[in-house]
Motif scaffolding. Sequence first.
Motif, PDB file in Angstrom:
ATOM      1  N   THR A 167      10.712  12.591  -5.589  1.00 51.10           N
ATOM      2  CA  THR A 167      10.651  11.240  -6.149  1.00 51.10           C
ATOM      3  C   THR A 167      11.923  10.461  -5.851  1.00 51.10           C
ATOM      4  O   THR A 167      13.028  10.952  -6.036  1.00 51.10           O
ATOM      5  CB  THR A 167      10.408  11.302  -7.676  1.00 51.10           C
ATOM      6  N   TYR A 168      11.706   9.258  -5.370  1.00 43.82           N
ATOM      7  CA  TYR A 168      12.758   8.318  -4.993  1.00 43.82           C
ATOM      8  C   TYR A 168      13.609   8.773  -3.820  1.00 43.82           C
ATOM      9  O   TYR A 168      14.607   8.172  -3.476  1.00 43.82           O
ATOM     10  CB  TYR A 168      13.672   7.928  -6.173  1.00 43.82           C
ATOM     11  N   ASN A 172       6.925  11.500 -14.123  1.00 42.62           N
ATOM     12  CA  ASN A 172       6.241  10.939 -12.937  1.00 42.62           C
ATOM     13  C   ASN A 172       5.103   9.990 -13.303  1.00 42.62           C
ATOM     14  O   ASN A 172       4.069   9.962 -12.636  1.00 42.62           O
ATOM     15  CB  ASN A 172       5.727  12.088 -12.046  1.00 42.62           C
ATOM     16  N   ILE A 225       4.449  10.162   0.240  1.00 43.75           N
ATOM     17  CA  ILE A 225       4.305   9.564  -1.097  1.00 43.75           C
ATOM     18  C   ILE A 225       3.693  10.557  -2.080  1.00 43.75           C
ATOM     19  O   ILE A 225       3.935  10.464  -3.283  1.00 43.75           O
ATOM     20  CB  ILE A 225       3.459   8.258  -1.019  1.00 43.75           C
ATOM     21  N   LYS A 257       9.948   7.979  -1.024  1.00 39.54           N
ATOM     22  CA  LYS A 257       9.953   6.561  -0.675  1.00 39.54           C
ATOM     23  C   LYS A 257       9.678   6.395   0.812  1.00 39.54           C
ATOM     24  O   LYS A 257       9.243   5.343   1.266  1.00 39.54           O
ATOM     25  CB  LYS A 257      11.349   6.038  -1.018  1.00 39.54           C
ATOM     26  N   THR A 287       7.854   1.407   3.607  1.00 44.23           N
ATOM     27  CA  THR A 287       7.593   1.902   2.251  1.00 44.23           C
ATOM     28  C   THR A 287       6.652   0.993   1.493  1.00 44.23           C
ATOM     29  O   THR A 287       6.536  -0.200   1.808  1.00 44.23           O
ATOM     30  CB  THR A 287       8.927   2.089   1.489  1.00 44.23           C
ATOM     31  N   GLY A 288       5.976   1.560   0.516  1.00 44.57           N
ATOM     32  CA  GLY A 288       5.017   0.819  -0.287  1.00 44.57           C
ATOM     33  C   GLY A 288       5.702   0.010  -1.368  1.00 44.57           C
ATOM     34  O   GLY A 288       6.676   0.453  -1.961  1.00 44.57           O
ATOM     35  N   VAL A 289       5.184  -1.191  -1.587  1.00 46.24           N
ATOM     36  CA  VAL A 289       5.664  -2.047  -2.672  1.00 46.24           C
ATOM     37  C   VAL A 289       4.442  -2.629  -3.369  1.00 46.24           C
ATOM     38  O   VAL A 289       3.325  -2.517  -2.874  1.00 46.24           O
ATOM     39  CB  VAL A 289       6.557  -3.205  -2.164  1.00 46.24           C
ATOM     40  N   ARG A 348      -5.686  11.848  -1.263  1.00 43.25           N
ATOM     41  CA  ARG A 348      -5.673  11.914  -2.732  1.00 43.25           C
ATOM     42  C   ARG A 348      -6.974  12.489  -3.258  1.00 43.25           C
ATOM     43  O   ARG A 348      -8.056  12.134  -2.768  1.00 43.25           O
ATOM     44  CB  ARG A 348      -5.447  10.529  -3.333  1.00 43.25           C
ATOM     45  N   ALA A 393       4.213  17.258  -6.907  1.00 46.42           N
ATOM     46  CA  ALA A 393       3.916  15.821  -6.787  1.00 46.42           C
ATOM     47  C   ALA A 393       5.112  14.925  -7.071  1.00 46.42           C
ATOM     48  O   ALA A 393       5.121  13.764  -6.679  1.00 46.42           O
ATOM     49  CB  ALA A 393       2.761  15.452  -7.722  1.00 46.42           C
ATOM     50  N   ASP A 394       6.123  15.451  -7.754  1.00 46.52           N
ATOM     51  CA  ASP A 394       7.319  14.610  -7.931  1.00 46.52           C
ATOM     52  C   ASP A 394       8.565  15.292  -7.373  1.00 46.52           C
ATOM     53  O   ASP A 394       9.691  14.948  -7.742  1.00 46.52           O
ATOM     54  CB  ASP A 394       7.497  14.175  -9.392  1.00 46.52           C
ATOM     55  N   SER A 397      -0.800   5.052  -6.038  1.00 46.14           N
ATOM     56  CA  SER A 397      -0.888   3.840  -5.232  1.00 46.14           C
ATOM     57  C   SER A 397       0.086   2.763  -5.678  1.00 46.14           C
ATOM     58  O   SER A 397       0.736   2.866  -6.707  1.00 46.14           O
ATOM     59  CB  SER A 397      -2.309   3.291  -5.274  1.00 46.14           C
ATOM     60  N   SER A 398       0.146   1.690  -4.874  1.00 48.65           N
ATOM     61  CA  SER A 398       1.085   0.594  -5.138  1.00 48.65           C
ATOM     62  C   SER A 398       0.460  -0.502  -5.985  1.00 48.65           C
ATOM     63  O   SER A 398       1.068  -1.525  -6.211  1.00 48.65           O
ATOM     64  CB  SER A 398       1.545   0.002  -3.808  1.00 48.65           C
ATOM     65  N   ARG A 404       8.349   5.529  -8.261  1.00 45.98           N
ATOM     66  CA  ARG A 404       9.192   4.383  -7.947  1.00 45.98           C
ATOM     67  C   ARG A 404       8.450   3.063  -7.733  1.00 45.98           C
ATOM     68  O   ARG A 404       8.923   2.027  -8.180  1.00 45.98           O
ATOM     69  CB  ARG A 404      10.096   4.669  -6.745  1.00 45.98           C
ATOM     70  N   ILE A 405       7.298   3.077  -7.081  1.00 41.87           N
ATOM     71  CA  ILE A 405       6.628   1.792  -6.824  1.00 41.87           C
ATOM     72  C   ILE A 405       6.153   1.197  -8.148  1.00 41.87           C
ATOM     73  O   ILE A 405       6.329   0.022  -8.420  1.00 41.87           O
ATOM     74  CB  ILE A 405       5.439   1.939  -5.845  1.00 41.87           C
ATOM     75  N   ARG A 420      -5.486  17.443  -8.236  1.00 42.67           N
ATOM     76  CA  ARG A 420      -4.083  17.149  -7.922  1.00 42.67           C
ATOM     77  C   ARG A 420      -3.798  17.491  -6.467  1.00 42.67           C
ATOM     78  O   ARG A 420      -4.216  18.534  -5.975  1.00 42.67           O
ATOM     79  CB  ARG A 420      -3.149  17.979  -8.809  1.00 42.67           C
ATOM     80  N   ASP A 462       0.881  -1.165   0.000  1.00 44.79           N
ATOM     81  CA  ASP A 462       0.000   0.000   0.000  1.00 44.79           C
ATOM     82  C   ASP A 462       0.918   1.214   0.000  1.00 44.79           C
ATOM     83  O   ASP A 462       1.855   1.263   0.796  1.00 44.79           O
ATOM     84  CB  ASP A 462      -0.908   0.028   1.229  1.00 44.79           C
ATOM     85  N   SER A 463       0.638   2.153  -0.875  1.00 45.81           N
ATOM     86  CA  SER A 463       1.598   3.252  -1.051  1.00 45.81           C
ATOM     87  C   SER A 463       1.735   4.123   0.191  1.00 45.81           C
ATOM     88  O   SER A 463       2.758   4.772   0.378  1.00 45.81           O
ATOM     89  CB  SER A 463       1.208   4.101  -2.253  1.00 45.81           C
TER      90      SER A 463
END
Lengths: 418, 166
Positions: free
Chosen positions: A189-190, B61, A216, A221, A134-136, A380, A185-186, B66-67, B90-91, A274, A120-121
């Motif tokens: 990032t990472y 981006n 996120i 991350k 972190t989300g995967v 969101r 929003a980015d 979400s993941s 990244r995800i 956004r 879950d992000s």
Amino acid sequence: MGQTIIEKILSSHSGQESRANDIVVARVDLVMGQDGTSPLAIRAFEDMGGAEVFSREKVAFVIDHSSPSPIEGVSRLHKLMREFSREKGFRMYDIGEGVCHQLIPESGMVGPGSLVIGADSHTCTYGALNAFSTGVGSTDLAGGMISGRMWFKVPDTFKFVCNGTLPPGVYSKDLILYLIGDVTADGATYMSAEYTGEAVSALTMEGRFTMANMAIEMGAKAGLMEADEKTFRWLERYTDKKFIPASADKDAVYARVKEYDVSGLAPQVARPHRVDNVCPVDEVAGTPIQQAVIGTCTNGRLEDLRIAADIIRGRKVHRDVRLIVAPSSKTVYLDAMREGIIQDLVEAGAAVVTPGCGPCVGTHNGVPADGENVISTANRNFKGRMGNSNAFIYLASPATVAASALTGRISDPREFVK
Amino acid sequence: MQYRGKAHKFGNDVNTDYIISGKYKFKTLDMKELAKHVMEDLDPDFYSKVSQGDLIVAGSNFGCGSSREQAPLAIKYANVGAVLAKSFARIFYRNCINTGLPVVECDTDLIAAGDELEVDLAKGVIRNITAGIEIPVKPLPGVMIKILNDGGLAPHFRKYGGFNFD
């Protein structure tokens, strides 16, 4: 050369000194999946030839996104999760227990210095406890369930230094929305976001979870904080386990550092569609709303419900507004009942739904109609997020949402906060 | 791995809710069914416009939010050959590698909607046949190449019983 918080946690869990951009394989302390992602993870687990999970104590499933199930397709997937977790012998939190990002901190399985992956992000939420979480996706989750390990690229760190004192009526949600609006929003990032400074130290744990949760939304991350007295006091209620916090060295290397003075901050609102489309509340004040939502993994905690109830108590929700409240966990729900918060909200006209994700992700519990405006404490506001692409979602603090629910228009909560 | 197809262009910050909406993804594990709704909120006719091997070409981006692994899977099952973007969240990026959907970082300003493209992942080059140019590609980290070469993370685990990057 010193290390950042995330470099320290990845060093301790990989057994090698880790620096930004290294690739490491690290041990994980907890692997978590929810009902939107676990079914695919079960399929990947089988596809990988998995037999048992690496540790029954370190794997958990949560049913929170469509909970209780609104349709038979979801029911089938929930059943799959129940059967799988029972067969493998690990913990599953079923309907009514709450949203994963409240339950996992409450479980006592995570604390300072821990490493967690979650499908879950918003798993980055536990960064408030000084955990790298972190989300995967589902396949990574399955790999973690089998091996108890995960590969990572060690991220650079973006340090946010927040000085000053938040004014009355302005909360951690306003601060994080402001930061996201500022970096976009980015913007991270990472990277690992490290939140620091006196304004962060002054936040309650609830306020800190909100900030970590939304890391996120700028692409980060992780959203990490130092552990302090408040962290350990919060954890005492849930566990007596000892944790070893990870703190950033004085000479740690940061890819970016930004300083903010929060003393003049106004309540913030993210406009459709956004999360980084952020403005002070007065720019959108007066916009009519038809639905207001207080809850989710961002702002469904006891403090959030208390702030809303303090504004709503003794008044009535506007007749053109549906106010939906989703406590983030059963524990939060019970605490709020004991304090009379639920009573106050329901008497004012709120509809309280099952602890969990509520209407945030468009599966149930309040899908808006075409052309409707929603103000929500969620994280969101993408077009279609709540199940209707023709609705408009504004994001704000529990205070702003509560004030708006009373007036039927987006409103500045400072008019209601004593 | 070579793909040849038409470019379908999208802007910046295409999130996973736009790729596959939450209102669909919780209901089923049938990816062919989900694929019919891919990119629906940005282009309701997208699914019917895609021919086998066509390419999604986006700004920066791509895949934020979400993941959900249903996002790369829905793209893959919609017969899209690869996703080209200036950058990825990244995800999503990890999920693509794990599930075998090729993702390519490159300057997508050099591609217009409808351009005929040829993507050669082994050589790391994109040929824009319509514009008559070659576009360089940002190489993947070694770990990801290893997972991709094994066919995704599941085959990697079947082969080694865990992570093996030596």
